[in-house]
Write a protein that holds these residues in place. Structure first.
Motif, PDB file in Angstrom:
ATOM      1  N   GLU A 169      29.843 -87.413  33.641  1.00 39.50           N
ATOM      2  CA  GLU A 169      28.417 -87.765  33.657  1.00 39.50           C
ATOM      3  C   GLU A 169      27.607 -86.703  34.418  1.00 39.50           C
ATOM      4  O   GLU A 169      26.546 -86.222  33.966  1.00 39.50           O
ATOM      5  N   GLU A 170      28.239 -86.331  35.578  1.00 37.11           N
ATOM      6  CA  GLU A 170      27.556 -85.293  36.383  1.00 37.11           C
ATOM      7  C   GLU A 170      27.403 -83.977  35.593  1.00 37.11           C
ATOM      8  O   GLU A 170      26.346 -83.343  35.601  1.00 37.11           O
ATOM      9  N   PHE A 171      28.491 -83.646  34.898  1.00 33.20           N
ATOM     10  CA  PHE A 171      28.489 -82.385  34.112  1.00 33.20           C
ATOM     11  C   PHE A 171      27.431 -82.426  32.998  1.00 33.20           C
ATOM     12  O   PHE A 171      26.689 -81.463  32.773  1.00 33.20           O
ATOM     13  N   THR A 172      27.423 -83.655  32.354  1.00 33.38           N
ATOM     14  CA  THR A 172      26.426 -83.837  31.289  1.00 33.38           C
ATOM     15  C   THR A 172      25.013 -83.669  31.854  1.00 33.38           C
ATOM     16  O   THR A 172      24.141 -83.004  31.270  1.00 33.38           O
ATOM     17  N   HIS A 173      24.788 -84.278  33.041  1.00 31.46           N
ATOM     18  CA  HIS A 173      23.476 -84.147  33.698  1.00 31.46           C
ATOM     19  C   HIS A 173      23.130 -82.701  33.968  1.00 31.46           C
ATOM     20  O   HIS A 173      22.005 -82.247  33.702  1.00 31.46           O
ATOM     21  N   GLU A 174      24.178 -82.034  34.498  1.00 33.89           N
ATOM     22  CA  GLU A 174      23.968 -80.597  34.797  1.00 33.89           C
ATOM     23  C   GLU A 174      23.615 -79.811  33.534  1.00 33.89           C
ATOM     24  O   GLU A 174      22.712 -78.973  33.528  1.00 33.89           O
ATOM     25  N   LEU A 175      24.377 -80.125  32.433  1.00 34.70           N
ATOM     26  CA  LEU A 175      24.116 -79.442  31.151  1.00 34.70           C
ATOM     27  C   LEU A 175      22.689 -79.699  30.662  1.00 34.70           C
ATOM     28  O   LEU A 175      21.972 -78.778  30.228  1.00 34.70           O
ATOM     29  N   LEU A 176      22.275 -80.981  30.776  1.00 35.72           N
ATOM     30  CA  LEU A 176      20.932 -81.364  30.332  1.00 35.72           C
ATOM     31  C   LEU A 176      19.871 -80.599  31.164  1.00 35.72           C
ATOM     32  O   LEU A 176      18.877 -80.092  30.630  1.00 35.72           O
ATOM     33  N   LEU A 203      16.529 -73.776  30.478  1.00 35.35           N
ATOM     34  CA  LEU A 203      16.543 -72.678  29.495  1.00 35.35           C
ATOM     35  C   LEU A 203      15.402 -72.826  28.490  1.00 35.35           C
ATOM     36  O   LEU A 203      14.742 -71.835  28.118  1.00 35.35           O
ATOM     37  N   ARG A 204      15.164 -74.080  28.070  1.00 36.28           N
ATOM     38  CA  ARG A 204      14.062 -74.306  27.119  1.00 36.28           C
ATOM     39  C   ARG A 204      12.707 -73.885  27.757  1.00 36.28           C
ATOM     40  O   ARG A 204      11.862 -73.251  27.120  1.00 36.28           O
ATOM     41  N   PHE A 205      12.596 -74.257  29.018  1.00 35.10           N
ATOM     42  CA  PHE A 205      11.375 -73.899  29.735  1.00 35.10           C
ATOM     43  C   PHE A 205      11.201 -72.361  29.803  1.00 35.10           C
ATOM     44  O   PHE A 205      10.130 -71.806  29.581  1.00 35.10           O
ATOM     45  N   LYS A 206      12.404 -71.753  30.087  1.00 31.99           N
ATOM     46  CA  LYS A 206      12.387 -70.292  30.184  1.00 31.99           C
ATOM     47  C   LYS A 206      11.997 -69.660  28.838  1.00 31.99           C
ATOM     48  O   LYS A 206      11.222 -68.677  28.792  1.00 31.99           O
ATOM     49  N   ILE A 207      12.562 -70.237  27.732  1.00 32.86           N
ATOM     50  CA  ILE A 207      12.239 -69.703  26.395  1.00 32.86           C
ATOM     51  C   ILE A 207      10.740 -69.813  26.121  1.00 32.86           C
ATOM     52  O   ILE A 207      10.085 -68.838  25.691  1.00 32.86           O
ATOM     53  N   VAL A 208      10.217 -71.000  26.426  1.00 34.32           N
ATOM     54  CA  VAL A 208       8.775 -71.209  26.204  1.00 34.32           C
ATOM     55  C   VAL A 208       7.970 -70.171  27.001  1.00 34.32           C
ATOM     56  O   VAL A 208       7.025 -69.555  26.496  1.00 34.32           O
TER      57      VAL A 208
END
Lengths: 126, 282
Positions: free
Chosen positions: B28-35, B41-46
């Motif tokens: 769950e923690e890993f998933t959170h980290e991935l999210l 990254l999405r923010f960075k792309i924008v």
């Protein structure tokens, strides 16, 4: 550079001096003066002139007589002749031009205007 | 199965559940980290996309600015050239006008020089009169005129030379009488204002010029009519009149004095010969 030899025929020494004065402004020009038609014929023999400036009213032989003699002589046929006279009537002008004068200038002359006419005939661009 | 074994089995099961929960928690923690990373990254792309857009816009603007600057510079250069051209053009016109003026002045000076040179070239009164006549015909353009000289014995002006009209037709003029006499009296030149008007030529001249030596009038030049091509007087004519007023007077006066002195000399020589009895060798 070309040199120009002029013959000024006028019985008035004042006019001869004034015309000579003007012609001397052309580089390499030489002016011979004659005081009537007979004197002019003497000075014409053996000499080649680039242009002749001729008065009409003169003693012994007038300008029109001299003009017709010169135009009848093949040696002077192509020498430009400018009439300078007090006779301002159109009939006199036409008569002179018909006899073979190249230009007709009436007195009193403006020397700069006369020079312009002379230079035009000799194709001088100074 | 004994209770002891049952307890052990439960403990194992509990342990396995515990382990599974821990693995699940880690997942769950890993998933959170991935999210979270995904979000970053999405923010960075924008942001990068925005930066890219803004950079492109800036690039376009700077190019436009550069072009605008070049245009402005060329415009300035063009204005400078146009102004310079106008300056040169006006200078050119000025030079052309000055050239015409200089040529005119040259013409005038030539006329004046020749006239004065000729006037003083002789001491013979007849030649002087002939030269004055020549100057008036050829340089001024008069058709009919007379040169009236003052006869001091009778105080009258007498025609000494003429052109276009016979001397005998010109009446003598008393000083102070009529236009000509008045010019001789006052020493002031006379110019007819309306040249086109029909006149009685001999009594109503166009021009009268007093011939003066200082304030002493010795004669009057009277012009009755001009040559057909001469429509009026210009600057050089007035200068010639003024020159004639002085120089013709001097030339006429000195040539008359000279001829008088020549006559006196020959009379004196005759007397000497008569007294000494020796005739002059020829």
């Amino acid at each position: 550079m070309s040199s120009y030899n002029f013959l000024v025929v006028d019985d008035s020494p004042t006019m001869r001096q004034l015309i000579t004065f003007a012609l001397k402004r052309i580089h390499n020009s030489q002016v011979t003066e004659a005081n009537d038609g007979v004197d002019a014929l003497k000075k014409l023999s053996g000499n080649k002139f680039s242009l002749i400036l001729l008065d009409i009213n003169m003693p012994l032989m007038d300008g029109l007589k001299l003009l017709s003699i010169l135009r009848g002589n093949p040696s002077y046929n192509d020498v430009p002749i400018i009439i300078i006279t007090t006779e301002g009537a159109d009939v006199d002008r036409e008569k002179a031009l018909k006899l073979g004068a190249n230009a007709y200038v009436t007195k009193p002359i403006q020397t700069n205007e006369l020079l312009k006419v002379v230079k035009e005939f000799l194709k001088i661009n100074e | 199965m004994s209770s002891e074994e049952k307890e052990i089995k439960e403990a194992d099961l509990f342990k396995k559940v515990e382990e599974f929960l821990q693995v699940f928690k880690k997942g769950e923690e890993f998933t959170h980290e991935l999210l979270k990373e995904n979000e970053r990254l999405r923010f960075k792309i924008v942001k990068l996309e925005e930066d890219l857009r803004s950079n492109k816009k800036q690039g376009d603007n700077s190019q436009i600015k550069l072009l605008k600057d070049t245009i402005a510079q060329l415009e300035d250069e063009k204005n400078y050239m146009v102004n310079k051209f106008k300056e040169v053009e006006s200078e050119n016109k000025d030079f052309a006008a000055r050239y015409v003026e200089v040529e005119e002045e040259n013409n005038n000076l030539a006329n004046l020089y020749v006239a004065s040179y000729q006037l003083h070239s002789t001491l013979d009164i007849h030649e002087v009169l002939k030269i004055v006549v020549e100057i008036i015909i050829n340089l001024i353009g008069a058709e009919k005129f007379a040169l009236m000289i003052l006869d001091e014995d009778v105080n009258e002006l007498v025609a000494a030379a003429s052109e276009g009209v016979d001397k005998s037709e010109i009446p003598n003029v008393k000083i102070g009488k009529g236009v000509v006499g008045n010019v001789a009296k006052t020493g002031e030149s006379y110019f007819e204002k309306d040249m086109g008007v029909k006149r009685d030529e001999l009594n109503e001249p166009l021009v009268c010029i007093p011939l003066k030596i200082k304030e002493h009038v010795i004669g009057v030049l009277v012009i009755y009519s001009l040559l057909i091509q001469k429509k009026g007087f210009n600057r050089v004519d007035y200068e010639l009149f003024s020159m004639l007023a002085g120089h013709a007077a001097t030339a006429i006066f000195s040539s008359r004095l000279y001829s008088q002195s020549e006559r006196k000399l020959s009379t004196i020589q005759g007397f000497i010969e008569l007294l000494s009895g020796k005739p002059k060798p020829k």
